[in-house]
Motif scaffolding. Structure first.
Motif, short mmCIF file in Angstrom:
data_model
loop_
_atom_site.label_atom_id
_atom_site.label_comp_id
_atom_site.label_asym_id
_atom_site.label_seq_id
_atom_site.Cartn_x
_atom_site.Cartn_y
_atom_site.Cartn_z
N GLY A 1 -16.14 33.95 19.63
CA GLY A 1 -15.26 33.74 18.48
C GLY A 1 -15.27 32.31 17.98
O GLY A 1 -15.83 31.41 18.61
N ARG A 2 -14.64 32.12 16.82
CA ARG A 2 -14.54 30.79 16.21
C ARG A 2 -13.05 30.45 16.05
O ARG A 2 -12.29 31.23 15.48
N LEU A 3 -12.66 29.30 16.57
CA LEU A 3 -11.26 28.90 16.52
C LEU A 3 -10.81 28.62 15.09
O LEU A 3 -11.50 27.92 14.34
N HIS A 4 -9.65 29.17 14.70
CA HIS A 4 -9.05 28.88 13.40
C HIS A 4 -7.95 27.84 13.56
O HIS A 4 -7.98 26.80 12.93
N ARG A 5 -7.00 28.14 14.42
CA ARG A 5 -5.93 27.16 14.66
C ARG A 5 -5.18 27.50 15.94
O ARG A 5 -5.27 28.62 16.45
N ILE A 6 -4.43 26.51 16.45
CA ILE A 6 -3.60 26.68 17.64
C ILE A 6 -2.14 26.69 17.20
O ILE A 6 -1.67 25.76 16.54
N GLN B 1 -4.95 20.73 21.58
CA GLN B 1 -5.22 20.39 20.17
C GLN B 1 -6.33 19.34 20.05
O GLN B 1 -7.15 19.39 19.13
N LYS B 2 -6.35 18.39 20.99
CA LYS B 2 -7.37 17.34 20.95
C LYS B 2 -8.71 17.84 21.48
O LYS B 2 -9.76 17.43 21.00
N GLU B 3 -8.66 18.71 22.47
CA GLU B 3 -9.88 19.17 23.13
C GLU B 3 -10.69 20.13 22.25
O GLU B 3 -11.93 20.08 22.25
#
Length: 251
Positions: free
Chosen positions: A38-43, A89-91
């Motif tokens: 998958g591709r990250l959209h947001r946390i 969030q940083k990683e």
């Protein structure tokens, strides 16, 4: 032959379909703990929103329009601290590609192991890394059967990662009071499991407290190596395809 070609093409479309909701994912995939990409959209506060990337076949992907939608992914077995959320969030970068192994489901949320590639042949398990840094605490993985081997393997690995942070006094384990309360709780919980759980009654010899034999150490090292190999990107892609083919054949 033309009809056979059309049928094969239609079947390939089904095999490479994109999951945009947790309800789209076959129950068999979750039961077999399939790994997906998958591709990250947001946390968010509720978890990670990840867009599923299906297996792409050139003959199909060139003309097919993919549906829009993201899956809500939660870190299985981990209760994140506020510091842990900031670290995450940083990683992770926006649009970063990662792998998620399906372990359980609750309503619209999927509980998963998250794997992030760090080079060509190396990946990091985010669930364990967070615990190893003391940025969260272990909780039971929802959706996994207590009688399954993967249930105990995952909880053992998570617990081992948490104990690493505990020994070093990392993150939430800097305070001695936290360490003491944790150790007491750990002793009590495992004592109860040892007495009541049928799994230990059947397989108690596998979880004895005696010193490991040479064979046990070798076996454990081999299993760790095998699990690392299983996380390679190419193998994960192949396994995802084979899982889909196997599931469709049953239909």
């Amino acid at each position: 032959m033309a009809m056979a070609g059309v049928m094969l093409l239609l079947r390939s479309v089904r095999l490479t379909s994109k999951f945009t909701r947790s309800s789209d994912i076959p129950v068999e995939f979750i039961r077999k703990n399939v790994k997906l990409r998958g591709r990250l959209h947001r946390i968010t506060e509720n978890g990670l929103e990840i867009e599923h990337i299906p297996i792409a076949l050139p003959a199909i992907s060139s003309w097919r329009k993919e549906p829009c939608g993201v899956l809500l992914i939660k870190l299985a077995g981990v209760e994140l601290t506020e510091t842990g959320k900031v670290w995450l969030q940083k990683e992770l970068k926006p649009s970063q590609v990662l792998w998620f192994q399906l372990l359980g489901k609750e309503n619209s949320a999927l509980f998963c192991y998250l794997l992030v590639n760090k080079g060509r042949f190396f990946s990091v398990n985010l669930n364990e890394e967070i615990l190893r840094r003391g940025l969260g605490k272990t909780v039971l993985v929802k959706g996994l059967s207590h009688d399954s081997k993967i249930y105990w393997r995952i909880h053992r690995n998570l617990l081992k990662a948490e104990l690493t942070a505990l020994k070093k006094g990392e993150g939430v384990w800097k305070e001695d009071s936290e360490k003491e309360s944790y150790l007491e709780k750990l002793k009590g919980s495992w004592r109860e499991i040892w007495k009541k759980d049928s799994y230990f009654k059947k397989n108690g010899s596998d979880f004895n407290l005696k010193k490991e034999s040479y064979y046990d150490k070798f076996k454990r090292s081999y299993e760790t190596w095998k699990e690392t190999v299983n996380n390679y990107s190419l193998i994960l892609k192949f396994r995802e395809l084979m899982s889909r083919i196997h599931f469709r054949r049953k239909e």
